[in-house]
Design an enzyme around this catalytic site. Structure first.
Site, short mmCIF file in Angstrom:
data_model
loop_
_atom_site.label_atom_id
_atom_site.label_comp_id
_atom_site.label_asym_id
_atom_site.label_seq_id
_atom_site.Cartn_x
_atom_site.Cartn_y
_atom_site.Cartn_z
N ASP A 135 17.55 33.37 -0.54
CA ASP A 135 17.33 34.81 -0.59
C ASP A 135 17.71 35.37 -1.95
O ASP A 135 18.27 34.66 -2.79
CB ASP A 135 18.12 35.51 0.52
CG ASP A 135 19.56 34.98 0.68
OD1 ASP A 135 20.04 34.32 -0.26
OD2 ASP A 135 20.18 35.23 1.72
N ASN A 177 27.93 38.76 11.24
CA ASN A 177 27.06 39.31 12.29
C ASN A 177 26.03 38.30 12.79
O ASN A 177 25.08 38.65 13.48
CB ASN A 177 26.35 40.59 11.80
CG ASN A 177 25.41 40.32 10.63
OD1 ASN A 177 25.25 39.18 10.19
ND2 ASN A 177 24.80 41.38 10.11
N HIS A 213 24.00 36.44 10.86
CA HIS A 213 22.78 36.27 10.07
C HIS A 213 22.78 34.93 9.34
O HIS A 213 23.83 34.36 9.05
CB HIS A 213 22.54 37.44 9.11
CG HIS A 213 23.39 37.52 7.89
ND1 HIS A 213 23.87 38.71 7.38
CD2 HIS A 213 23.85 36.57 7.04
CE1 HIS A 213 24.56 38.47 6.29
NE2 HIS A 213 24.57 37.18 6.06
N GLU A 263 18.88 39.62 9.27
CA GLU A 263 19.85 40.42 10.01
C GLU A 263 19.52 40.42 11.50
O GLU A 263 18.40 40.07 11.89
CB GLU A 263 19.83 41.86 9.47
CG GLU A 263 20.17 41.98 7.99
CD GLU A 263 21.66 41.78 7.69
OE1 GLU A 263 22.36 41.09 8.45
OE2 GLU A 263 22.12 42.32 6.68
#
Ligand code: GLP
Length: 258
Positions: free
Chosen positions: A67, A136, A138, A143
Site C-alpha cells: 500500500d 482494527n 486491517h 479497513e
C-alpha cells in the site's frame, strides 16, 4: 491457517525470516509482497543478517509493496516508498527497478490502482506475502467493511488507523486521509502468506482474525480462506487465542508427521 506462537518478538522475527528464506531459496526470481509498519521490521533485519552471511540473496527478486498513502510526497520519510527503500530495497539488496509501490505521481489514483494489479500478474504473482495486522484487524489498508473480493484501489483511512500511524508524522493532522492498497482478493492470490504480530495491542485483532467468523468487519479473517497462511505471533499477541495450547502442540509435533 498455521498459528506459531513464539516467546517474544525476536522469536517471531527468526521464524518468519526462515519461512521467507525457504521460499526465496526455491525460486530463481522470487516475488515478495512487503508490508510496512513496525511489525515486519525485525523480520527484515533478520533477512539482512542472512544476506550478509550469504545465506540468501534478493538481487534477482521482485517486491511489491502492499500500500501507499495518497497525497504524500514520495520523498516524505513516512511515505511507504521511503520506508520500503530504507528497510527492504537497500538493506536486502533488491534492484531498485524491481521494487514497486503504488505511487500516484500525478496519474489518476484509480488508474494507478488498476495498473498495480496488472503489474503483479505480469510478474507472475506474489510467491510470499508478508503482512502485519492493524489493531482494527486491517491488512494492508483494507479497513473494516472492505469487500472480501476487493482489488487494489483507493481507500479512505479510518480514524483509528490515522491515530495509530500518527507516530510516523510530525502531527496527527499530517496523516493522509487516503491511500492505495492491494485489495483482499489481491492479497489472497499470493501463493503463501506470513502474518507477523507482536504485543498485547494486537491480541484482539489476532484472535478475531484466526478464531472469529469470516467477516468484512475483520479484514484479516479472510486469511482463513487461504490454503497457505502462517500467523506468527508472540505470547502477548497470542494472549486472547482460545486454542493457543492446540497451536503450540501442533507446531511442536509438526516435524514428527512429515
Ligand atoms: C499499517 C499498514 C499495514 C500494517 C499495519 C500495522 O497502517 N498499512 O500494512 O501491517 O498498519 O502496522 P504496525 O505493524 O506498525 O502495527
Amino acid at each position: 491457517m498455521e498459528v506459531v506462537i513464539m516467546a517474544d518478538s525476536h522469536g517471531v522475527d527468526v521464524v518468519a525470516a526462515s519461512r521467507v528464506a525457504d521460499i526465496v531459496a526455491t525460486k530463481d526470481s522470487p516475488v515478495l509482497g512487503v508490508a510496512t509498519g513496525s511489525s515486519p521490521q525485525g523480520l527484515y533485519r533478520q533477512l539482512q543478517g542472512m544476506v550478509g552471511a550469504r545465506e540468501i540473496a534478493f538481487s534477482d527478486a521482485t517486491a511489491f509493496a502492499l500500500d501507499e498513502y495518497v497525497g504524500l510526497p514520495e520523498s516524505h520519510p513516512a511515505s511507504y516508498a521511503s520506508v520500503v527503500a530504507e528497510t527492504v530495497t537497500q538493506p536486502l539488496g533488491f534492484a531498485a527497478e524491481n521494487v514497486h509501490v503504488p505511487l500516484v505521481r500525478g496519474d489518476p489514483p484509480d488508474k494507478v490502482a488498476a495498473r498495480y494489479d496488472t503489474a503483479i500478474a505480469r510478474a507472475g504473482g506474489v510467491d510470499l506475502q508478508v503482512l502485519g495486522i492493524g489493531a482494527n484487524g486491517h491488512i494492508g489498508f483494507n479497513e473494516p467493511t472492505s469487500s472480501l473480493a476487493s482489488r487494489t484501489r483507493v481507500k479512505t483511512l479510518s480514524a483509528q488507523t490515522r491515530h495509530d500511524n500518527a507516530r510516523f508524522f510530525a502531527s496527527p493532522e499530517d496523516v493522509p486521509t487516503h491511500c492505495i492498497t492491494q485489495g483482499l482478493a489481491t492479497i489472497l492470490e499470493a501463493r503463501s502468506i506470513v502474518l507477523v504480530a507482536s504485543g498485547a495491542a494486537k491480541a484482539a485483532a489476532v484472535a478475531a482474525a484466526v478464531e472469529g467468523p469470516l467477516t468484512a468487519m475483520v479484514p484479516a479473517s479472510v486469511l482463513q480462506t487461504h490454503p497457505d497462511a502462517t500467523i506468527i505471533v508472540d505470547e502477548q499477541a497470542a494472549s486472547r487465542l482460545q486454542l493457543a495450547e492446540y497451536y503450540r502442540y501442533t507446531y511442536q509435533h509438526k516435524h514428527i508427521v512429515q
